[in-house]
Scaffold this motif. Structure first.
Motif, PDB file in Angstrom:
ATOM      1  N   TYR A 438       5.392  -4.192  -7.626  1.00  0.00           N
ATOM      2  CA  TYR A 438       5.880  -2.819  -7.752  1.00  0.00           C
ATOM      3  C   TYR A 438       4.937  -1.956  -8.592  1.00  0.00           C
ATOM      4  O   TYR A 438       4.764  -0.766  -8.311  1.00  0.00           O
ATOM      5  N   TYR A 442       4.082   0.665  -5.871  1.00  0.00           N
ATOM      6  CA  TYR A 442       5.230   1.565  -5.858  1.00  0.00           C
ATOM      7  C   TYR A 442       5.283   2.487  -7.074  1.00  0.00           C
ATOM      8  O   TYR A 442       5.945   3.524  -7.038  1.00  0.00           O
ATOM      9  N   ASN A 449      -0.602   3.134  -4.683  1.00  0.00           N
ATOM     10  CA  ASN A 449       0.713   3.549  -4.190  1.00  0.00           C
ATOM     11  C   ASN A 449       0.518   3.955  -2.733  1.00  0.00           C
ATOM     12  O   ASN A 449       0.230   5.107  -2.409  1.00  0.00           O
ATOM     13  N   TRP A 453       4.749   7.381  -2.547  1.00  0.00           N
ATOM     14  CA  TRP A 453       6.187   7.539  -2.791  1.00  0.00           C
ATOM     15  C   TRP A 453       6.430   7.633  -4.286  1.00  0.00           C
ATOM     16  O   TRP A 453       5.977   6.774  -5.044  1.00  0.00           O
ATOM     17  N   ALA A 485      14.355   1.192  -2.602  1.00  0.00           N
ATOM     18  CA  ALA A 485      13.192   1.124  -1.709  1.00  0.00           C
ATOM     19  C   ALA A 485      13.619   0.917  -0.263  1.00  0.00           C
ATOM     20  O   ALA A 485      13.043   1.509   0.660  1.00  0.00           O
ATOM     21  N   GLY A 489      12.575   4.328   0.491  1.00  0.00           N
ATOM     22  CA  GLY A 489      11.143   4.117   0.359  1.00  0.00           C
ATOM     23  C   GLY A 489      10.355   4.491   1.592  1.00  0.00           C
ATOM     24  O   GLY A 489      10.915   4.750   2.664  1.00  0.00           O
ATOM     25  N   THR A 491       7.908   2.591   3.117  1.00  0.00           N
ATOM     26  CA  THR A 491       7.198   1.453   3.707  1.00  0.00           C
ATOM     27  C   THR A 491       8.126   0.607   4.573  1.00  0.00           C
ATOM     28  O   THR A 491       9.197   0.196   4.118  1.00  0.00           O
TER      29      THR A 491
END
Length: 531
Positions: A438, A442, A449, A453, A485, A489, A491
């Motif tokens: 993460y 993230y 990233n 996001w 997420a 999120g 992805t």
């Protein structure tokens, strides 16, 4: 229990060639093992003990002409494998998945995990014979820190506020508790390099303190290395490494079958049954926390609309993809980058199903009915990467989504396409803990990233979980992050692939294979040997 522990230790010592047959038999009999059983145990362990010598020839996937010795820019598997062959790290992930020492022999933290002290291995030397010192460690850490740093590991070390030279140790002071710091230092971007007089590092020459030293490097093509006789660790049984980049999976496997290489990474799973029938080839299948991801740039239309993102998450048939593309060698994904192979796995999270009707609902809500979008990939991303994206496009048609699959060259993919294309397919290597993953992909200010996001609540939880020493509370935070997420999120995560690679008979390894990277955590050059 004590006898079992003794036998396990004896077996390990025999496998490493550290005990004679006479002593092995003596201690086995003392532990209550019969003479015939002890003889059998010796045969199965000592017979597999490492032998020294030979040139290990590897055919590896994912190499680029843009690769370099700069650890902050490592992107491809080829540079990751090369880094673990020629450089050392503070810590390492052992073959059994546990954390072990490398340049650091031991470490300890204050009760709040905001200050860590690492004792250094006094026997570690660089390839030119100079000793690895605390100054080298500090300079190597600083290479990834500071406003001017462009290193991909910058986010991992952003909490380090001071590095203290303790002579035979280095103390890292943090702005907040970081329970995973020893794990973070296994990241492949953070090897220890020689310090220059001005506090920078000498990365340009490829100098390291790893088991092998560079003799010749043609980036994205081929590397030759020879053994570093002053290496401080165990293993390094080969005399030389001859390491080729072979991006085409068919060419890699042909090279293995014909004996031009001794091992290859990342098999083409479509032809794996052919390899299974070859008596000269051994397959290695390792469940891992590696992941296939499909990041959407959430600051670009139409991916800035969460309903569009949810429509795409409901329009992928993950199980079909595992069956037809991964041939069963994978674990289903759920759009948060936390694998069951990692600690703190949140098994309470609802699995996002393949549901074209729900996808249509979200598309209508977004005003994006009849959506047409591009998804870009390359052959080197994953064995069958283009077919994987095409299968996704087929399943999305039921939701009224038209996905145009674009195939681009493998060379330069991670520098020219990833983080640039609005939507692409990527393969991530396994990371040891969810915090590492993460923080890399993230965290709002992370260089990698990959979906751009930025979710305030997610980042608050990430920072809190990073310092939480109570495992129950920490697991609860990761579960909250996973749900955020999954539902908000940027992805899509189809699955977590196993590491499946192959070697010719006569190339041996121990009973465990590290789940962190292909080829035994990218340390096959250190841990394997010829029988």
């Amino acid at each position: 229990m004590k006898d079992k522990m003794l036998l396990d230790k004896l077996a390990a010592e025999a496998k490493l060639g550290r005990i004679s047959r006479r002593d092995f038999m003596h201690y086995s009999l003392a532990a209550g093992v019969t003479a015939s059983a002890a003889t059998g145990l010796w045969t199965t362990t000592a017979a597999a003990s490492p032998k020294h010598g030979g040139t290990f020839r590897l055919g590896a996937h994912d190499g680029n002409s843009s690769d370099s010795f700069d650890p902050g820019t490592y992107l491809s598997f080829s540079t990751i494998f090369l880094a673990h062959a020629m450089r050392s790290y503070m810590t390492q992930i052992n073959a059994d998945g546990t954390l072990g020492g490398d340049i650091a022999t031991e470490w300890s933290a204050t009760p709040d995990a905001s200050e860590w002290t690492f004792k250094l291995n006094g026997n570690a030397t660089f390839h030119d014979g100079s000793k690895v010192t605390a100054n080298d460690v500090i300079a190597s850490m600083n290479h990834h820190r500071g406003e001017a740093s462009t290193s991909a590991a910058k986010a991992l070390l952003s909490g380090v506020v001071e590095l203290v030279n303790g002579g035979d140790s280095v103390t890292m002071k943090l702005n907040a508790g970081t329970a995973d710091l020893p794990w973070l230092l296994t990241d492949y971007h953070i090897p220890i390099c020689p310090a220059n007089a001005d506090g920078t590092i000498n990365w340009q020459t490829g100098m390291g303190s790893g088991p092998y030293k560079i003799e010749d490097a043609d980036f994205g093509v081929r590397y030759r290395l020879t053994k570093h006789d002053g290496w401080h660790g165990e293993g390094a049984y080969f005399d030389e490494l001859d390491y080729q980049v072979i991006n085409d999976p068919n060419a890699r496997q042909t090279a293995l079958i014909t004996g031009d290489v001794d091992a290859v990474s990342q098999l083409d799973l479509k032809t794996i049954d052919l390899l299974k029938r070859d008596p000269n080839i051994e397959l290695d299948d390792v469940p891992s926390a590696a992941a296939i991801t499909m990041p959407m740039l959430t600051d670009i239309a139409p991916f800035d609309n969460n309903d569009v993102r949810m429509a795409l998450k409901y329009s992928i048939d993950r199980q079909e993809m595992i069956d037809k593309i991964a041939y069963g060698y994978a674990t289903i994904g759920n759009d948060f980058h936390h694998s069951p192979a990692m600690p703190y796995w949140p098994d309470s999270i609802t699995q996002t199903p393949y549901d074209p009707d729900k996808a249509k609902f979200h598309l209508k809500k977004a005003g994006a009915e009849g959506l047409t979008i591009d998804l870009v990939t390359a052959d080197s991303v994953y064995s069958g990467a283009v077919d994987m994206c095409s299968l996704y496009a087929e399943s999305a048609k039921a939701a009224g989504i038209n996905i145009n699959v674009g195939r681009v060259p493998s060379d330069g993919y991670y520098s020219d396409t990833w983080l640039v294309a609005p939507w692409c397919a990527v393969q991530w290597g396994a990371r040891p803990t969810p915090d590492v993953m993460y923080s890399l992909a993230y965290k709002d200010d992370a260089s990698w990233n990959e979906s751009r996001w930025k979710h305030p609540e997610f980042n608050v939880l990430l920072r809190a979980a990073k310092a939480e020493l109570d495992d129950v509370k920490r697991a609860g935070m990761y579960a909250e992050m996973a749900e955020i997420a999954r539902t908000e999120g940027g992805t899509v995560i189809p699955f977590f692939p196993n590491f499946v690679y192959a070697r010719r008979k006569g190339l041996e390894h121990g009973p465990d294979l590290a789940p962190s990277w292909q080829m035994d955590g990218a340390r096959a050059s250190q841990r394997w040997w010829f029988s």
